[in-house]
Design an enzyme around this catalytic site. Structure first.
Site, short mmCIF file in Angstrom:
data_model
loop_
_atom_site.label_atom_id
_atom_site.label_comp_id
_atom_site.label_asym_id
_atom_site.label_seq_id
_atom_site.Cartn_x
_atom_site.Cartn_y
_atom_site.Cartn_z
N GLU A 153 24.78 -63.27 94.75
CA GLU A 153 25.62 -64.46 94.84
C GLU A 153 26.67 -64.45 93.74
O GLU A 153 26.36 -64.21 92.57
CB GLU A 153 24.80 -65.73 94.71
CG GLU A 153 25.69 -66.96 94.68
CD GLU A 153 24.95 -68.26 94.41
OE1 GLU A 153 23.73 -68.24 94.30
OE2 GLU A 153 25.65 -69.29 94.32
N ASP A 219 21.24 -67.91 76.77
CA ASP A 219 22.49 -68.56 76.43
C ASP A 219 22.30 -69.27 75.10
O ASP A 219 21.39 -70.07 74.95
CB ASP A 219 22.86 -69.56 77.55
CG ASP A 219 24.20 -70.22 77.29
OD1 ASP A 219 24.88 -69.81 76.33
OD2 ASP A 219 24.56 -71.14 78.03
N ASP A 221 24.46 -71.45 72.23
CA ASP A 221 25.72 -72.16 72.13
C ASP A 221 25.78 -72.84 70.77
O ASP A 221 24.83 -73.50 70.36
CB ASP A 221 25.75 -73.22 73.25
CG ASP A 221 27.16 -73.64 73.53
OD1 ASP A 221 27.89 -73.89 72.55
OD2 ASP A 221 27.53 -73.71 74.70
N CYS A 238 34.11 -71.16 63.60
CA CYS A 238 34.77 -70.33 62.63
C CYS A 238 33.83 -69.19 62.29
O CYS A 238 32.72 -69.14 62.79
CB CYS A 238 35.12 -71.14 61.37
SG CYS A 238 33.66 -71.68 60.49
N GLY A 274 29.87 -69.35 72.02
CA GLY A 274 28.49 -68.94 72.28
C GLY A 274 28.39 -67.51 72.70
O GLY A 274 29.36 -66.77 72.71
N ASP A 419 19.52 -72.23 74.87
CA ASP A 419 19.59 -73.15 76.00
C ASP A 419 18.61 -72.58 77.02
O ASP A 419 18.93 -71.75 77.85
CB ASP A 419 21.01 -73.18 76.57
CG ASP A 419 21.10 -74.10 77.77
OD1 ASP A 419 20.06 -74.67 78.15
OD2 ASP A 419 22.20 -74.25 78.31
N LEU A 429 22.89 -69.45 87.55
CA LEU A 429 24.14 -68.68 87.52
C LEU A 429 24.67 -68.61 86.09
O LEU A 429 24.48 -69.53 85.31
CB LEU A 429 25.19 -69.37 88.40
CG LEU A 429 24.85 -69.38 89.89
CD1 LEU A 429 24.99 -70.77 90.44
CD2 LEU A 429 25.70 -68.41 90.64
#
Lengths: 527, 523
Positions: A153, A219, A221, A238, A274, A419, A429
């Site tokens: 997908e 993930d 972040d 930064c 991230g 996460d 996804l």
């Protein structure tokens, strides 16, 4: 955050200055959407408003606010226009970019002043720079098309923020064609299904449409570090706070490799603040949700929300994974947290630290000491804990409890904040590598973990700079005879080379397992 | 009881068969060997057994399983459960280790094997039964696994081909600090133990981490290169998890095969009966619970016996005396209780006839006699008669099934009475006036711990005797633990009040008769 989206003000410019631009973009987007609608029944308004999976949830919170504005952006007379040709708005835009010729054939003319999300910029990028072949090989695990790619997908976020799910393509050429046609602001990669996702509605019952495999993803972040980073907040980063990402990648990467035995791990900069990890081993791809949850649980240390107080509470003795992480993170804590971030400088901030310490009497003496010397650095304050502790300020002091609390604090301030939902679900996804981040214009390049410390997120090439680089490129004196690919002319080259090498080793491992294939493999692999 | 010789069927079948197919007709199975005490029940049994064995073995296993389930309902700790189950297991389903001197090893194991598969047939039909069966079978397996000899257990685990690999001493030494940390981190209780020593003692094994995702998730194993290092303690949870998942799968298959089971009508009724019994968990109360020596007759119920009745039966009895009638479920509950204390069918029929003195002989014969006989297994279907009728209701059943409606006297007073009426019953009927006890009962009732309330009353009423029994060591702790069956209440009460005769068990029967009347006065 599965998709690091730009803030509304960037994708949907509502300032007065680029108004014409915006009209142009809007019209093309509307056109795209229109044509898409007629061709593909999949795109319905319902899809836009209520995304079907959790993958889009977090995303949608942002698009919600945008959608209202978008409707305003499409005044009736625009779409009712008998001939909504793209030429008129394009011309208007080109007039403004006075130097532009009729057709933007030369990327150089699409100057750096253009926005990254500009369709022409995007088109040039996808046409000339995007590593389609390697993306295909990466997902296909073989040079000849298989269901690994065909039943995979893809989900497109269009320029008007419509979200198209369940797209699939037999080959990379068809994917490329559709991307160029729809000009999505980004696209995401989902799982491989048991049937072609486009045919899912022909199945007798929807429950038989099942995801089979997907890379194990992570993930991280920097927004999740907002309560401990002092240099930036929200979407800003930064190099100081990027150190959090560096230590996170180190910790997770070593755990995945040493503990779980995964080999093919690619870290990708998400374009803004991230990083994503794609674990591509076959074993990892075919894991069910329970196993993904197991890994997520194994790696998750920091639990609890803003109100939950101490977020790290570990059993002792520490599990080997945790003591190893602590070893990795210790120096980062000293240098990147205490020195650079200085998280406890003000009395209010220091109070946060005191809340994490176990001994009340010790806290009292520390508070007194710090109140008498305002502006004391976090480094000194951290050292004070032990110093004051040793003076016997507290009779009830449990040295062991204090040490453990300090370890917990180190972990709370350095341990990766994942996460975790992204990792737990097979059908989640995640944004594709090498996509352009629409807000920053930076390309989502892979991060070479061998030189992790050198990675500079702010130095990552932007799509505008890349297009300029193509034009600035001069043919070398000695022509090797081989045609030079456009990406080889730019600073994207090392990243694509890294990706190619990664894909090649992955394919080699896959091929060794599979039944021997024909010779043409070797030829196709030559690139 | 119809006794069917298993040989009977064979000649019949052989005649029907085509002679050319004869070679396939009688498959020669390899005789099943039982090298290990534990069994994953992977291969179904193939040898012939008699119908009686078929039923008896199943019933025995069912008894054990039902009791195990009751233990879990009562929230017994693992240790308590082991202690509680031991006598039962020894009686109904003994299973000795290879090292034991018993000569019955193959027989024991065969029984264990066959009874498991018989019950599989009986409990595969519905999802609910399958789940419960898996649950209790897993409990039984875990119980045996824990109790198994360490070496034999290791040998058994070896045979399961779980892709386990023992961790060599060398590797263990190399990873000792990591393993120690894992072991201690995973260990809640023994954290004080010397860790290095613990690692040495512990046998570790290596498995692909994907086989133990829950252990990985909680960081209770050490991981290296995709292999999880599992300490022996956790191996148990993996083996048990494996047992459960295999059994679940097998039961699914059995369920699918059941309709196609080309079965004559010998087994189906037995199986149905078995599964029906399991739906209503009884605490496995058998006729052996009656007290030898005590004269249990219809005449004695009012005079001597009713003093030992728990509140529920006491209430039924008084209702019966008051109204000369009880409604259906009341009769059933009471009849089965009386049956359980050892009242014979004839005596029971007499009892009911006398109690229902307002009705004619004809009405009684028409409307009530049959039910009493049915409950005793004197009439009814094949399975009912073979099973000896219904078994006495346990507290569990009384508490959860058929709550009494208007005009009905059955159920559990602690649950189905309001507090006022309950207090009235306790003060009036049971003679409990102690404030502390009544307060305790009230709290138990509020906390929905009805059997606790009942036990509290029992202990209050018998406190003198219990103390004596305990001090003199006449009754062991297991004989004095929580009562979960009305018949147990009766039995224990009776024994406690007759402690004097108990001291001389041989002369018990002769003495008891004389003492009854005397005792009653004291009470």
């Amino acid at each position: 955050m599965p998709h690091s989206v730009s803030t509304p003000s960037e994708t949907v410019p509502n300032a007065t200055e680029p108004e014409m631009d915006e009209a142009a973009a809007a019209t093309t987007a509307a056109e795209n959407a229109d044509s898409q609608q007629s061709e593909d029944a999949d795109i319905t308004m319902a899809d836009d408003e209520t995304p079907t999976t959790a993958a889009t949830e977090s995303d949608d919170k942002k698009t919600d606010t945008k959608e209202v504005k978008l409707e305003d952006l499409f005044p009736d007379e625009d779409s009712d226009d008998e001939f909504p040709s793209s030429s008129r708005p394009t011309q208007v835009k080109q007039e403004e970019m006075s130097s532009s010729p009729e057709f933007p054939s030369s990327p150089a003319e699409i100057g750096a002043s253009l926005k990254a999300s500009d369709p022409e910029v995007m088109r040039s990028f996808y046409q000339r720079l995007f590593p389609w072949r390697y993306l295909f090989q990466w997902l296909n695990h073989s040079p000849t098309p298989t269901n690994d790619f065909g039943h995979r997908e893809f989900a497109f976020t269009l320029q008007n923020d419509a979200y198209l799910r369940y797209q699939s393509f037999p080959t990379s050429d068809l994917l490329r064609k559709d991307v160029l046609r729809l000009m999505p602001s980004r696209f995401e990669i989902g799982p491989v299904y048991n049937t072609n996702p486009r045919d899912r509605k022909t199945l007798r019952n929807l429950t038989s449409f099942k995801p089979l495999s997907k890379e194990l993803c992570f993930d991280i972040d920097l927004t999740d570090y907002d309560d401990i980073r002092t240099c930036c907040d929200k979407a800003n980063i930064c190099n100081k706070c990027w150190q959090f990402m560096t230590m996170a990648i180190k910790t997770i990467d070593v755990a995945l490799r040493d503990d779980f035995g995964f080999k093919h791990i690619m870290w990708v900069y998400s374009g803004r603040r991230g990083a994503h990890a794609w674990v591509c081993d076959k074993k990892a791809r075919t894991m069910d949700d329970q196993k993904r949850r197991a890994i997520a649980g194994y790696l998750e240390v920091i639990r609890g929300g803003a109100q939950s107080g101490k977020k790290v509470n570990l059993r002792r003795p520490l599990h080997p994974h945790l003591s190893r992480s602590l070893d990795i993170l210790k120096t980062h804590f000293q240098e990147d947290v205490l020195e650079e971030q200085d998280p406890w400088r003000s009395p209010e901030q220091a109070e946060k630290l005191l809340q994490l310490l176990p001994d009340r009497q010790l806290n009292e003496s520390l508070r007194k000491k710090w109140d008498s010397s305002p502006g004391r650095s976090s480094l000194s304050k951290w050292a004070d804990i032990d110093a004051v502790g040793k003076t016997g300020a507290s009779k009830s002091l449990d040295a062991r409890a204090l040490l453990e609390a300090k370890q917990d604090i180190v972990l709370e301030y350095t341990y990766p904040r994942l996460d975790i939902e992204v990792s737990k679900k097979l059908n989640h996804l995640l944004k594709s590598p090498f996509v352009v981040h629409p807000g920053t214009g930076r390309v989502c390049v892979p991060i070479d973990t061998r030189s992790l410390e050198d990675f500079d997120p702010l130095g990552v090439p932007t799509v505008q700079s890349l297009l300029q680089e193509i034009d600035a490129w001069k043919e070398p004196e000695e022509n090797s005879g081989k045609p030079v690919q456009d990406w080889e002319k730019t600073s994207l080259k090392p990243y694509i080379n890294y990706f190619r090498a990664f894909v090649l080793t992955l394919m080699k491992d896959e091929r060794d397992v599979k039944v021997k294939r024909e010779r043409d493999d070797a030829e196709a692999l030559e690139f | 009881m119809i006794r069917q010789d298993f040989n009977r069927i064979d000649p019949k079948r052989r005649n029907v068969l085509d002679h050319r197919k004869k070679q396939f007709a009688d498959p020669a199975y390899k005789e099943t060997q039982y090298p290990h005490r534990l069994n994953f029940y992977a291969t179904p049994p193939t040898a012939d057994i008699t119908l009686e064995q078929f039923e008896q073995w199943a019933i025995d296993r069912l008894r054990v399983l039902a009791e195990l389930e009751a233990c879990s309902f009562r929230n017994k700790s693992p240790a308590e459960t082991v202690a509680h189950m031991k006598p039962l297991l020894d009686k109904y389903l003994p299973l000795d280790s290879n090292s034991s001197p018993s000569t019955q090893l193959p027989l024991q194991r065969q029984k264990d094997h066959y009874s498991h598969f018989i019950l599989r047939l009986a409990f595969a039909s519905t999802e609910d039964l399958r789940r419960r069966f898996t649950r209790v079978e897993t409990m039984l397996f875990r119980l045996r696994f824990q109790g198994d000899d360490t070496r034999e257990r290791a040998a058994f685990v070896q045979t399961l081909s779980l892709d386990w690999e023992a961790v060599s001493d060398e590797e263990r030494r190399e990873l000792s600090s990591e393993l120690a940390a894992t072991a201690a981190a995973a260990n809640f209780a023994g954290a004080k133990k010397n860790n290095a020593q613990a690692v040495e003692e512990e046998t570790w094994c290596k498995v692909d981490w994907m086989r133990a995702p829950d252990l990985v998730e909680q960081r209770r194993v050490f991981l290296r290169g995709g292999k999880a290092y599992v300490p022996a303690r956790e191996q148990q949870s993996m083996v048990v998890a494996e047992f459960t998942s295999r059994l679940e799968r097998a039961l699914e298959l059995t369920a699918r095969a059941l309709p196609r089971l080309d079965e004559d009508d010998r087994l189906t009724p037995i199986l149905n009966h078995l599964s029906k019994n399991f739906i209503t968990p009884d605490a496995g109360y058998s006729s052996s619970s009656s007290i030898d020596g005590a004269e249990i007759t219809a005449r004695n119920i009012d005079t001597t016996l009713s003093a030992h009745f728990p509140a529920c039966m006491s209430h039924l009895h008084r209702s019966l005396r008051r109204d000369a009638h009880l409604k259906h479920y009341g009769r059933l509950q009471y009849t089965l209780f009386l049956k359980g204390i050892g009242l014979s069918l004839d005596e029971c029929l007499l009892f009911w006839r006398q109690s229902f003195h307002k009705i004619t002989e004809d009405t009684f014969n028409k409307e009530y006699r049959y039910n009493v006989r049915h409950a005793y297994g004197d009439v009814g279907g094949d399975s009912n008669r073979r099973g000896g009728g219904y078994s006495p209701y346990s507290c569990q059943k009384i508490l959860t099934e058929h709550p009494p409606g208007p005009g009905e006297a059955h159920g559990c007073p602690y649950r189905h009475f309001n507090l006022e009426n309950l207090t009235g019953l306790l003060q009036g009927g049971m003679g409990v006036s102690d404030r502390g006890v009544l307060q305790g009962v009230k709290e138990d009732k509020e906390n929905q711990k009805f059997h606790m309330a009942c036990n509290r009353v029992f202990e209050h009423v018998h406190k003198v005797e219990i103390k004596r029994a305990r001090d003199d060591g006449i009754m062991s702790a297991s004989q004095l633990e929580t009562i979960v069956h009305p018949n147990e209440y009766f039995k224990r009460s009776y024994l406690l009040k007759n402690l004097n005769s108990k001291t001389a068990p041989q002369s018990q029967s002769s003495q008891k008769k004389e003492e009854h009347d005397v005792k009653m006065e004291d009470v």
